[in-house]
Design a protein around this motif. Structure first.
Motif, PDB file in Angstrom:
ATOM      1  N   ALA A 148       0.937  -1.167  -0.046  1.00  0.00           N
ATOM      2  CA  ALA A 148       0.083  -0.186  -0.058  1.00  0.00           C
ATOM      3  C   ALA A 148       0.765   1.272   0.114  1.00  0.00           C
ATOM      4  O   ALA A 148       0.651   2.076  -0.696  1.00  0.00           O
ATOM      5  N   LEU A 149       1.808   1.312   0.822  1.00  0.00           N
ATOM      6  CA  LEU A 149       2.617   2.593   0.911  1.00  0.00           C
ATOM      7  C   LEU A 149       3.601   2.676  -0.328  1.00  0.00           C
ATOM      8  O   LEU A 149       3.805   3.726  -0.697  1.00  0.00           O
ATOM      9  N   ALA A 150       3.906   1.612  -0.981  1.00  0.00           N
ATOM     10  CA  ALA A 150       4.913   1.934  -2.137  1.00  0.00           C
ATOM     11  C   ALA A 150       4.024   2.291  -3.408  1.00  0.00           C
ATOM     12  O   ALA A 150       4.743   3.339  -3.988  1.00  0.00           O
ATOM     13  N   PRO A 190     -10.454   3.241   5.075  1.00  0.00           N
ATOM     14  CA  PRO A 190      -8.860   3.052   4.721  1.00  0.00           C
ATOM     15  C   PRO A 190      -8.192   3.556   6.084  1.00  0.00           C
ATOM     16  O   PRO A 190      -8.404   4.400   6.608  1.00  0.00           O
ATOM     17  N   ILE A 191      -6.996   2.767   6.169  1.00  0.00           N
ATOM     18  CA  ILE A 191      -6.125   3.189   7.384  1.00  0.00           C
ATOM     19  C   ILE A 191      -5.353   4.413   6.901  1.00  0.00           C
ATOM     20  O   ILE A 191      -4.945   4.787   5.738  1.00  0.00           O
ATOM     21  N   ASP A 192      -5.411   5.514   7.633  1.00  0.00           N
ATOM     22  CA  ASP A 192      -4.764   6.637   7.481  1.00  0.00           C
ATOM     23  C   ASP A 192      -3.277   6.510   7.740  1.00  0.00           C
ATOM     24  O   ASP A 192      -2.586   6.074   8.655  1.00  0.00           O
ATOM     25  N   LEU A 193      -2.538   6.477   6.460  1.00  0.00           N
ATOM     26  CA  LEU A 193      -1.062   6.437   6.469  1.00  0.00           C
ATOM     27  C   LEU A 193      -0.565   7.744   5.896  1.00  0.00           C
ATOM     28  O   LEU A 193       0.746   7.591   5.477  1.00  0.00           O
ATOM     29  N   SER A 194      -1.095   8.812   5.817  1.00  0.00           N
ATOM     30  CA  SER A 194      -0.591   9.870   5.352  1.00  0.00           C
ATOM     31  C   SER A 194       0.810  10.316   6.032  1.00  0.00           C
ATOM     32  O   SER A 194       1.542  11.041   5.286  1.00  0.00           O
ATOM     33  N   ASP A 195       0.894  10.112   7.243  1.00  0.00           N
ATOM     34  CA  ASP A 195       2.124  10.711   7.801  1.00  0.00           C
ATOM     35  C   ASP A 195       3.291   9.552   7.458  1.00  0.00           C
ATOM     36  O   ASP A 195       4.472  10.007   7.817  1.00  0.00           O
ATOM     37  N   LEU A 196       2.823   8.620   7.052  1.00  0.00           N
ATOM     38  CA  LEU A 196       4.079   7.700   6.575  1.00  0.00           C
ATOM     39  C   LEU A 196       4.293   7.465   4.964  1.00  0.00           C
ATOM     40  O   LEU A 196       5.045   6.692   4.615  1.00  0.00           O
ATOM     41  N   GLY A 198       5.696   7.677   1.332  1.00  0.00           N
ATOM     42  CA  GLY A 198       7.114   7.742   1.118  1.00  0.00           C
ATOM     43  C   GLY A 198       8.218   7.126   1.747  1.00  0.00           C
ATOM     44  O   GLY A 198       9.255   7.125   1.599  1.00  0.00           O
ATOM     45  N   ARG A 199       7.614   6.255   2.715  1.00  0.00           N
ATOM     46  CA  ARG A 199       8.424   5.706   3.726  1.00  0.00           C
ATOM     47  C   ARG A 199       8.268   4.245   3.521  1.00  0.00           C
ATOM     48  O   ARG A 199       8.595   3.369   4.519  1.00  0.00           O
ATOM     49  N   GLU A 202      11.233   2.040   5.102  1.00  0.00           N
ATOM     50  CA  GLU A 202      11.852   2.319   6.435  1.00  0.00           C
ATOM     51  C   GLU A 202      11.177   1.335   7.403  1.00  0.00           C
ATOM     52  O   GLU A 202       9.897   1.175   7.421  1.00  0.00           O
ATOM     53  N   GLN A 203      11.750   0.258   7.953  1.00  0.00           N
ATOM     54  CA  GLN A 203      11.156  -0.529   8.906  1.00  0.00           C
ATOM     55  C   GLN A 203      10.377  -0.251   9.863  1.00  0.00           C
ATOM     56  O   GLN A 203       9.116  -0.703  10.361  1.00  0.00           O
ATOM     57  N   ALA A 204      10.670   1.041  10.565  1.00  0.00           N
ATOM     58  CA  ALA A 204       9.941   1.686  11.604  1.00  0.00           C
ATOM     59  C   ALA A 204       8.587   2.268  11.183  1.00  0.00           C
ATOM     60  O   ALA A 204       7.526   1.898  11.745  1.00  0.00           O
ATOM     61  N   ALA A 205       8.571   2.567   9.911  1.00  0.00           N
ATOM     62  CA  ALA A 205       7.349   2.982   9.514  1.00  0.00           C
ATOM     63  C   ALA A 205       6.306   1.770   9.009  1.00  0.00           C
ATOM     64  O   ALA A 205       5.074   2.042   9.194  1.00  0.00           O
TER      65      ALA A 205
END
Length: 249
Positions: A148-150, A190-196, A198-199, A202-205
């Motif tokens: 999803a993030l990618a 949908p899960i809010d991933l706006s602050d993450l 482009g990350r 990153e494992q933490a994200a």
């Protein structure tokens, strides 16, 4: 009828003619939030997983919500004669099981293809049937959120309850009688991933996004079951259990 998509594989239709009537005989689905699954465009749908019959019910639910049910599948299955042909011709998405660099590259490619073709994919974030003895969602893996993030794709949590009446966890027989057992389906926002955004590398994200996802799935399941989920997700490692494969009795 499922919504149209670019490059839609026709093999879905003969398969649906076989699977949908059988699954409909076994389960009577009731929906909450069915309008939260997009009618068009890419999405990553992340449901809970507690029986080996879940994929049939989830596929039926997604079909009833007018989308084509595509799953993540082990990459090795795509090399199996006949099975691989079916997977490829229904647009299933191979799970990357290679080195980290190769896996990241494959995830980016998969995300671009989902967006380009307006397709959705179903990913079990737990990676296997939950080990939680009460069938609550356990600790999640990062595959769903990574995808999803990618591609900046909506990550949608989903929960269902009642499939254990058709086939219990690790059961070997399907209960055909009585027919049409009630299975509840709930789809969340949908899960809010706006602050993450482009990350994705990153494992933490990834860890934080996965926590949010599993918490959301557990909250949806709480609504269906009318009880509270454990405050912490079950961690197989803490109980001497393997992460994959069947759970030894």
């Amino acid at each position: 009828m499922a919504a149209s998509e670019k490059g839609r594989p026709s093999l879905f239709w003969p398969l649906a003619a076989i699977v949908v009537p059988i699954a409909s005989y076994l389960a009577k689905l009731s929906f909450i939030g069915r309008d939260k699954l997009p009618r068009e465009g890419a999405f990553v749908l992340a449901p809970n997983h507690y029986t080996e019959f879940d994929p049939i019910i989830v596929a039926l639910a997604v079909w009833r919500m007018h989308r084509l049910p595509r799953f993540m599948a082990k990459e090795s299955l795509f090399r199996v004669p006949v099975v691989g042909w079916v997977l490829r011709n229904t647009g299933m998405v191979p799970v990357a099981r290679t080195s980290s660099a190769s896996a990241a590259k494959q995830t980016m490619t998969q995300s671009r293809e989902l967006v380009e073709h307006g397709r959705g994919v179903i990913v079990y974030p737990e990676g296997t049937l939950t080990r939680d003895p009460e069938l609550w969602p356990m600790r999640g893996k990062t595959g769903a959120v990574r995808l999803a993030l990618a591609g900046d794709i909506p990550l949608i949590p989903m929960a269902h309850w009642g499939v254990q009446e058709i086939m219990p966890r690790y059961g070997k027989k399907i209960s055909f009688w009585p027919p049409r057992k009630r299975v509840q389906i709930i789809v969340g926002d949908p899960i809010d991933l706006s602050d993450l955004r482009g990350r994705a590398s990153e494992q933490a994200a990834l860890t934080e996004a996965t926590r949010r996802l599993m918490d959301a799935i557990a909250e949806l399941l709480e609504q269906l079951r009318g009880e509270k989920a454990p405050a912490e997700r079950w961690n197989p490692a803490d109980h001497g259990q393997k992460e994959t494969g069947r759970l030894d009795s």
